[in-house]
Design a protein around this motif. Structure first.
Motif, mmCIF file in Angstrom:
data_model
loop_
_atom_site.group_PDB
_atom_site.id
_atom_site.type_symbol
_atom_site.label_atom_id
_atom_site.label_comp_id
_atom_site.label_asym_id
_atom_site.label_seq_id
_atom_site.Cartn_x
_atom_site.Cartn_y
_atom_site.Cartn_z
ATOM 1 N N GLN A 127 12.025 0.679 14.232
ATOM 2 C CA GLN A 127 11.871 -0.132 13.018
ATOM 3 C C GLN A 127 11.667 0.826 11.844
ATOM 4 O O GLN A 127 10.681 1.576 11.811
ATOM 5 N N THR A 128 12.584 0.806 10.903
ATOM 6 C CA THR A 128 12.501 1.712 9.751
ATOM 7 C C THR A 128 11.994 1.021 8.499
ATOM 8 O O THR A 128 11.693 1.693 7.508
ATOM 9 N N THR A 129 11.887 -0.305 8.512
ATOM 10 C CA THR A 129 11.417 -1.055 7.347
ATOM 11 C C THR A 129 10.455 -2.131 7.823
ATOM 12 O O THR A 129 10.155 -2.242 9.003
ATOM 13 N N GLY A 130 9.985 -2.943 6.889
ATOM 14 C CA GLY A 130 9.081 -4.027 7.208
ATOM 15 C C GLY A 130 7.634 -3.634 6.981
ATOM 16 O O GLY A 130 7.311 -2.564 6.471
ATOM 17 N N VAL A 131 6.738 -4.516 7.393
ATOM 18 C CA VAL A 131 5.317 -4.321 7.163
ATOM 19 C C VAL A 131 4.780 -3.142 7.956
ATOM 20 O O VAL A 131 3.922 -2.392 7.498
ATOM 21 N N ASN A 132 5.300 -2.928 9.178
ATOM 22 C CA ASN A 132 4.722 -1.932 10.084
ATOM 23 C C ASN A 132 5.831 -1.093 10.711
ATOM 24 O O ASN A 132 6.117 -1.200 11.911
ATOM 25 N N PRO A 133 6.500 -0.223 9.936
ATOM 26 C CA PRO A 133 7.618 0.549 10.482
ATOM 27 C C PRO A 133 7.121 1.708 11.340
ATOM 28 O O PRO A 133 5.948 2.092 11.301
ATOM 29 N N VAL A 135 5.084 4.012 2.285
ATOM 30 C CA VAL A 135 4.840 2.688 1.716
ATOM 31 C C VAL A 135 4.704 1.688 2.857
ATOM 32 O O VAL A 135 5.537 1.655 3.778
ATOM 33 N N PHE A 136 3.657 0.853 2.790
ATOM 34 C CA PHE A 136 3.374 -0.113 3.845
ATOM 35 C C PHE A 136 3.306 -1.499 3.217
ATOM 36 O O PHE A 136 2.502 -1.761 2.332
ATOM 37 N N GLY A 137 4.136 -2.377 3.695
ATOM 38 C CA GLY A 137 4.234 -3.719 3.159
ATOM 39 C C GLY A 137 5.669 -4.196 3.247
ATOM 40 O O GLY A 137 6.506 -3.516 3.862
ATOM 41 N N PRO A 138 5.970 -5.374 2.688
ATOM 42 C CA PRO A 138 5.101 -6.168 1.817
ATOM 43 C C PRO A 138 4.053 -6.965 2.588
ATOM 44 O O PRO A 138 4.293 -7.390 3.721
ATOM 45 N N LEU A 139 2.903 -7.141 1.956
ATOM 46 C CA LEU A 139 1.835 -8.001 2.452
ATOM 47 C C LEU A 139 1.764 -9.204 1.514
ATOM 48 O O LEU A 139 1.602 -9.037 0.305
ATOM 49 N N VAL A 140 1.877 -10.382 2.058
ATOM 50 C CA VAL A 140 1.931 -11.593 1.242
ATOM 51 C C VAL A 140 0.620 -12.349 1.413
ATOM 52 O O VAL A 140 0.315 -12.860 2.499
ATOM 53 N N LEU A 141 -0.179 -12.401 0.351
ATOM 54 C CA LEU A 141 -1.449 -13.117 0.351
ATOM 55 C C LEU A 141 -1.214 -14.516 -0.205
ATOM 56 O O LEU A 141 -0.714 -14.673 -1.319
ATOM 57 N N THR A 142 -1.552 -15.527 0.584
ATOM 58 C CA THR A 142 -1.290 -16.916 0.214
ATOM 59 C C THR A 142 -2.572 -17.739 0.316
ATOM 60 O O THR A 142 -3.597 -17.269 0.815
ATOM 61 N N GLU A 143 -2.488 -18.975 -0.129
ATOM 62 C CA GLU A 143 -3.620 -19.882 0.006
ATOM 63 C C GLU A 143 -3.971 -20.082 1.479
ATOM 64 O O GLU A 143 -5.141 -20.190 1.841
ATOM 65 N N TRP A 168 0.856 -1.176 0.000
ATOM 66 C CA TRP A 168 0.000 0.000 0.000
ATOM 67 C C TRP A 168 0.900 1.236 0.000
ATOM 68 O O TRP A 168 1.837 1.329 0.786
ATOM 69 N N ARG A 169 0.582 2.193 -0.853
ATOM 70 C CA ARG A 169 1.316 3.456 -0.924
ATOM 71 C C ARG A 169 0.346 4.599 -0.658
ATOM 72 O O ARG A 169 -0.622 4.785 -1.401
ATOM 73 N N GLU A 170 0.596 5.337 0.435
ATOM 74 C CA GLU A 170 -0.267 6.471 0.766
ATOM 75 C C GLU A 170 0.161 7.676 -0.067
ATOM 76 O O GLU A 170 1.327 8.080 -0.050
ATOM 77 N N THR A 171 -0.798 8.249 -0.794
ATOM 78 C CA THR A 171 -0.486 9.371 -1.675
ATOM 79 C C THR A 171 -1.014 10.702 -1.145
ATOM 80 O O THR A 171 -0.533 11.754 -1.562
ATOM 81 N N ALA A 172 -1.988 10.668 -0.241
ATOM 82 C CA ALA A 172 -2.514 11.895 0.362
ATOM 83 C C ALA A 172 -3.057 11.559 1.741
ATOM 84 O O ALA A 172 -3.849 10.618 1.894
ATOM 85 N N ALA A 173 -2.620 12.319 2.745
ATOM 86 C CA ALA A 173 -3.072 12.111 4.113
ATOM 87 C C ALA A 173 -4.434 12.762 4.322
ATOM 88 O O ALA A 173 -4.813 13.686 3.583
ATOM 89 N N PRO A 174 -5.191 12.318 5.326
ATOM 90 C CA PRO A 174 -6.453 12.998 5.639
ATOM 91 C C PRO A 174 -6.198 14.447 6.045
ATOM 92 O O PRO A 174 -5.084 14.812 6.456
#
Length: 603
Positions: free
Chosen positions: A521-527, A457-465, A441-447
């Motif tokens: 935490q500067t990287t990863g799914v939830n920095p 940028v938030f992720g990576p999110l890995v969708l699996t079976e 997910w890439r945030e392009t405009a804040a509220p």
């Protein structure tokens, strides 16, 4: 009724199956597959009952392109768009029922006719939807530019077609407008079904579906030579259907059995079809004879361009949900199903009159009734970094990892693939149902009232079976814009550890503790969230970090002055910026050791 077809040479035998008769209870309800036993591999229809004409007054046969009286009525979907339908340039009309899962947006170019006909075409098959039916359904906004007009009447004002929309409506629409927040809900499932079918038609067990004939681009024409016997004639094309240099070419089919279905799989990431083949008069071009049993299947391309002066014959299926298909062909005669977005326009600086004409697809296709690709939800939750409250109005892009390079790349020659855009709803969420894979997910405009995170940028999110049933989610926290009473500062002094003298030229970043995990935490799914620009210490060894919302912060040393060693652990903090110290700020003193000069023969 759903049918099963068996073919013996040119003989076609239709076998009725038991089950409920197909019917359309209302204009807002699609014809769904009946869930009968699996048909033979050579005798399956398109998903969801799509393709054939829906009674009750289907002509047999459908007439060629004409401008005469109505030849019948057809309540089937003729154009399905899984994302946005954009009317641009000098495009003229889309005959038949149109279903759009997101926005319908008409903004034709200046100087062009202001009119776009939908449902009823002036020239076409002349088989429109039933009087008063839903001509247009959109799950998003219905927008017609000022001074332009969307016509759903065909001049028959006493029984206008209905435009059913879920979002907002603006502009001039000739027809009956119905605001229905669930307008597109009956059709949402078709998007994934069509994606799965497109892949199935093109591939078996991960390899290209075995072809029954050859397709050869000879320059001025591409020739499709069948084997003369198979009930489904399969052609696999891994090139553009264009002449050298991208110009128009002819499309020729040879050795095709009477009444056979023709399936052309056009493979590749970006594809163009540019042709002069197909005619208004069915007697002038042999391609017209294949119209109602020819399917152009484009499973992989994210950019599809359909060009040329011909009246293109046959139905289209575009399977990639991140795709944009741009149609400038003079005419498309057949069903048009895309799971991505569609732009109906004209060539730049050229003539207009581009049209979709409503014709059924009555062919039989490979059986894809088995399990399709794994799908699940990919979600982002937007919250206030201080209070945890959910935030509506944040704008995001969803990207799929597709270039094999770690992390998200949105530009350059090989970017990842943008799937869709989304604005967080009242619950702070964006959710997209998609196939398994890795996503960002890439945030392009804040509220309003909040600052855009860095990184955004938030992720990576890995969708699996394994996790598709529950989906995958990331929380994205935004920091409120500082106010006069809810912010403070950190004042850093950097010194030489040897003599305590001020040390200029040390570079720091400020990071706010936002993810509830101890440490930075500067990287990863939830920095954690980087706050503000970096700072280089001045001649007095000072850096001042101001306008910091109350909270805990880390200082990350990213560069040291010449001749000094970077600390083994360059992260310092956390430092608490509180209401109690907001007026004075937090004083931080840090030092660096000198790096010993190199000595000896190895220097």
């Amino acid at each position: 009724m759903r049918r099963i077809s068996q073919r013996f040479g040119a003989l076609r035998v239709r076998i009725g199956s038991t089950g409920t008769a197909l019917a359309v209870a209302a204009a807002t309800v699609p014809v769904l597959a009946l869930g009968l036993g699996a048909a033979p591999a050579y005798a399956a229809p398109l998903p969801g009952g799509l393709g054939p004409c829906v009674p009750g007054s289907c002509p047999n046969p459908f007439p060629g392109v004409n401008n005469g009286p109505f030849a019948g009525r057809d309540n089937a979907i003729n154009v399905f768009v899984g994302d946005d339908f954009l009317v641009r340039g000098r495009a003229a009309e889309a005959e038949g029922r149109v279903v759009v899962l997101d926005d319908f947006d008409q903004q034709k170019e200046a100087g062009a006719s202001s009119l776009y006909n939908l449902g009823i075409a002036g020239v076409g098959s002349r088989v429109p939807p039933p009087a008063g039916a839903d001509f247009l359904t959109t799950g998003g906004n219905l927008t017609v530019a000022p001074g332009q007009r969307l016509d759903l009447t065909g001049g028959v004002l006493e029984t206008p077609g209905v435009a059913r929309y879920a979002g907002t409506e603006s502009g001039t629409v000739d027809g009956r407008l119905v605001h229905d927040q669930g307008a597109a809900r009956p059709y949402v499932g078709l998007r994934d079904e069509l994606t799965a079918a497109s892949q199935c038609y093109a591939r078996v067990g991960g390899s290209s579906r075995p072809a029954t004939g050859t397709a050869v681009n000879e320059g001025g024409q591409t020739v499709f030579r069948g084997n003369g016997r198979s009930p489904i004639q399969v052609f696999n094309v891994d090139f553009d259907l264009t002449a050298p240099g991208g110009g128009p070419q002819g499309l020729v089919f040879e050795n095709i059995p009477d009444d056979a279905t023709v399936l052309v799989n056009i493979l590749g990431a970006n594809r163009t079809v540019n042709t002069y083949s197909g005619g208004i008069d069915d007697s002038t071009d042999p391609l017209n004879a294949l119209r109602e049993r020819l399917l152009w299947n484009i499973p992989d391309a994210t950019s599809v361009r359909l060009q040329g002066i011909g009246q293109m014959q046959g139905s289209f299926l575009i399977g990639d949900q991140a795709s944009m298909t741009t149609v400038t062909m003079a005419g498309v005669n057949g069903r048009f199903f895309t799971t991505g977005s569609l732009t109906h326009t004209s060539i730049e600086g050229g003539g207009g009159g581009q049209e979709f004409h409503a014709y059924p697809f009555d062919g039989d296709l490979p059986d894809c009734s088995g399990p399709g690709p794994v799908t699940g939800e990919v979600r982002v939750l937007k919250t206030d970094a201080d209070t945890g409250e959910t935030l509506p109005g944040a704008e995001f892009e969803l990207w799929r990892e597709s270039n094999g390079i770690r992390g998200l790349q949105t530009g350059g020659t090989t970017p990842d693939t943008r799937v869709t855009d989304c604005v967080t709803a009242a619950d702070g969420r964006c959710a997209v149902t998609t196939t398994s894979g890795t996503y960002y997910w890439r945030e392009t405009a804040a509220p309003a009232g909040y600052e855009l995170p860095d990184p955004a940028v938030f992720g990576p999110l890995v969708l699996t079976e394994g996790n598709a049933g529950r989906g995958v989610q990331v929380e994205a926290r935004d920091i409120a814009v500082p106010g006069p009473d809810n912010h403070g500062s950190i004042h850093l002094t950097k010194t030489d550890r040897t003599d305590d003298s001020p040390l200029p030229g040390a570079v720091f970043e400020t990071w706010r503790e936002t993810n509830g995990i101890a440490g930075l935490q500067t990287t990863g799914v939830n920095p954690d969230i980087r706050f503000g620009p970096g700072c280089s210490t001045d001649e007095d060894g000072r850096c001042d970090f101001t306008d910091l919302p109350l909270g805990d912060y880390y200082l990350l040393e990213t560069a040291v002055p010449e001749g000094f060693a970077r600390p083994e652990n360059p992260v310092f903090g956390p430092y608490a910026v509180t209401a109690a110290n907001s007026s004075t700020g937090v004083e931080v003193e840090l030092s660096n050791e000198r790096r010993e000069p190199c000595k000896g023969k190895n220097c």
